[in-house]
Design a protein around this motif. Structure first.
Motif, PDB file in Angstrom:
ATOM      1  N   UNK A 170       4.616 -39.568  18.430  1.00  0.00           N
ATOM      2  CA  UNK A 170       3.547 -39.135  18.193  1.00  0.00           C
ATOM      3  C   UNK A 170       3.386 -37.129  17.736  1.00  0.00           C
ATOM      4  N   UNK A 171       3.013 -37.272  16.540  1.00  0.00           N
ATOM      5  CA  UNK A 171       3.009 -35.882  15.591  1.00  0.00           C
ATOM      6  C   UNK A 171       1.922 -35.224  15.544  1.00  0.00           C
ATOM      7  N   UNK A 172       1.465 -33.784  15.320  1.00  0.00           N
ATOM      8  CA  UNK A 172       0.723 -32.915  15.239  1.00  0.00           C
ATOM      9  C   UNK A 172       0.765 -33.078  13.612  1.00  0.00           C
ATOM     10  N   UNK A 173      -0.551 -33.285  12.923  1.00  0.00           N
ATOM     11  CA  UNK A 173      -0.810 -33.767  12.084  1.00  0.00           C
ATOM     12  C   UNK A 173      -1.462 -32.061  11.678  1.00  0.00           C
ATOM     13  N   UNK A 174      -1.203 -31.220  10.585  1.00  0.00           N
ATOM     14  CA  UNK A 174      -2.042 -29.937  10.030  1.00  0.00           C
ATOM     15  C   UNK A 174      -3.761 -30.123   9.826  1.00  0.00           C
ATOM     16  N   UNK A 175      -4.684 -29.656  10.095  1.00  0.00           N
ATOM     17  CA  UNK A 175      -5.863 -29.653   9.293  1.00  0.00           C
ATOM     18  C   UNK A 175      -5.580 -29.072   8.107  1.00  0.00           C
ATOM     19  N   UNK A 176      -6.588 -29.238   6.960  1.00  0.00           N
ATOM     20  CA  UNK A 176      -6.500 -28.600   5.710  1.00  0.00           C
ATOM     21  C   UNK A 176      -7.863 -27.083   5.880  1.00  0.00           C
ATOM     22  N   UNK A 215       3.473 -39.832   5.664  1.00  0.00           N
ATOM     23  CA  UNK A 215       2.275 -39.944   6.615  1.00  0.00           C
ATOM     24  C   UNK A 215       2.212 -38.367   6.146  1.00  0.00           C
ATOM     25  N   UNK A 216       2.486 -37.418   5.514  1.00  0.00           N
ATOM     26  CA  UNK A 216       2.064 -36.411   5.130  1.00  0.00           C
ATOM     27  C   UNK A 216       0.967 -37.136   3.736  1.00  0.00           C
ATOM     28  N   UNK A 217       1.592 -38.289   2.889  1.00  0.00           N
ATOM     29  CA  UNK A 217       0.588 -37.642   1.510  1.00  0.00           C
ATOM     30  C   UNK A 217      -0.780 -38.705   2.381  1.00  0.00           C
ATOM     31  N   UNK A 218      -0.675 -39.903   2.796  1.00  0.00           N
ATOM     32  CA  UNK A 218      -1.583 -40.728   3.839  1.00  0.00           C
ATOM     33  C   UNK A 218      -2.663 -39.591   4.554  1.00  0.00           C
ATOM     34  N   UNK A 219      -2.711 -38.304   4.957  1.00  0.00           N
ATOM     35  CA  UNK A 219      -3.130 -37.083   5.452  1.00  0.00           C
ATOM     36  C   UNK A 219      -3.376 -35.898   4.326  1.00  0.00           C
ATOM     37  N   UNK A 220      -2.729 -36.043   3.331  1.00  0.00           N
ATOM     38  CA  UNK A 220      -3.132 -34.918   2.192  1.00  0.00           C
ATOM     39  C   UNK A 220      -1.887 -33.753   3.238  1.00  0.00           C
ATOM     40  N   UNK A 221      -1.269 -33.344   3.027  1.00  0.00           N
ATOM     41  CA  UNK A 221      -0.811 -32.383   3.711  1.00  0.00           C
ATOM     42  C   UNK A 221       1.180 -32.514   3.608  1.00  0.00           C
ATOM     43  N   UNK A 268       3.229 -42.667  15.122  1.00  0.00           N
ATOM     44  CA  UNK A 268       4.477 -43.352  14.152  1.00  0.00           C
ATOM     45  C   UNK A 268       4.620 -44.380  13.847  1.00  0.00           C
ATOM     46  N   UNK A 269       4.416 -45.913  13.433  1.00  0.00           N
ATOM     47  CA  UNK A 269       4.902 -47.086  13.491  1.00  0.00           C
ATOM     48  C   UNK A 269       6.145 -47.607  12.349  1.00  0.00           C
ATOM     49  N   UNK A 270       6.629 -48.642  12.716  1.00  0.00           N
ATOM     50  CA  UNK A 270       7.552 -48.395  12.183  1.00  0.00           C
ATOM     51  C   UNK A 270       7.607 -49.340  10.264  1.00  0.00           C
ATOM     52  N   UNK A 271       8.845 -48.252   9.764  1.00  0.00           N
ATOM     53  CA  UNK A 271       8.714 -48.339   8.422  1.00  0.00           C
ATOM     54  C   UNK A 271       7.472 -47.064   7.650  1.00  0.00           C
ATOM     55  N   UNK A 272       7.194 -46.521   8.857  1.00  0.00           N
ATOM     56  CA  UNK A 272       6.789 -44.611   8.319  1.00  0.00           C
ATOM     57  C   UNK A 272       7.731 -44.165   7.594  1.00  0.00           C
ATOM     58  N   UNK A 273       7.602 -43.081   7.222  1.00  0.00           N
ATOM     59  CA  UNK A 273       8.777 -42.279   6.507  1.00  0.00           C
ATOM     60  C   UNK A 273       7.613 -40.827   7.054  1.00  0.00           C
TER      61      UNK A 273
END
Length: 130
Positions: free
Chosen positions: A124-130, A96-102, A87-92
């Motif tokens: 540090x977030x885990x982003x599930x794969x599609x 983040x979900x929209x950026x990765x399509x999740x 996560x960087x400053x200003x992220x929601x």
């Protein structure tokens, strides 16, 4: 005869007695096995089945195992169940979900985020794969 000799004699038995005892046990076991076989043969005869062979046939020798074919996708690199994002400053979470399509709900669930409005830079977030 000393004390140790008496103890030794008390602990050992005559080899002839041991052999007779073992032979007697073997004879009893053989008689019981024959009796069981006779009962099984009688039961099969009552059921109309042919007599069973006296001794089971020896097992067939095992054939050598054929080499297994490898699946075509075995050589492909394994895909991780998730990606990671810091996560960087200003992220929601929704951005983040929209950026990765999740869906952001999935990100919150797998990262055990109790309040999705409170995320901090450096997490540090885990982003599930599609």
């Amino acid at each position: 005869m000393g004390l140790w000799d008496k103890i030794k004699d008390g602990l050992t038995t005559d080899k002839g007695e041991v052999a007779e005892d073992a032979q007697s046990q073997a004879d009893n076991a053989a008689a019981k096995a024959k009796e069981a076989q006779d009962k099984a043969d009688a039961a099969k005869k009552d059921a109309g089945q042919p007599d069973a062979p006296a001794a089971p046939a020896p097992p067939a020798p095992e054939a050598p195992e054929a080499p297994q074919a490898r699946p075509a996708d075995e050589h492909k690199p394994k895909r991780k169940p998730h990606r990671e994002y810091t996560v960087v400053s200003g992220d929601t979470l929704s951005e983040i979900g929209a950026r990765f399509g999740v869906d952001w709900h999935d990100i919150a669930r797998i990262n055990d985020i109790p309040n999705p409005d409170l995320i901090y830079p450096g997490q540090v977030f885990k982003i599930p794969n599609k």
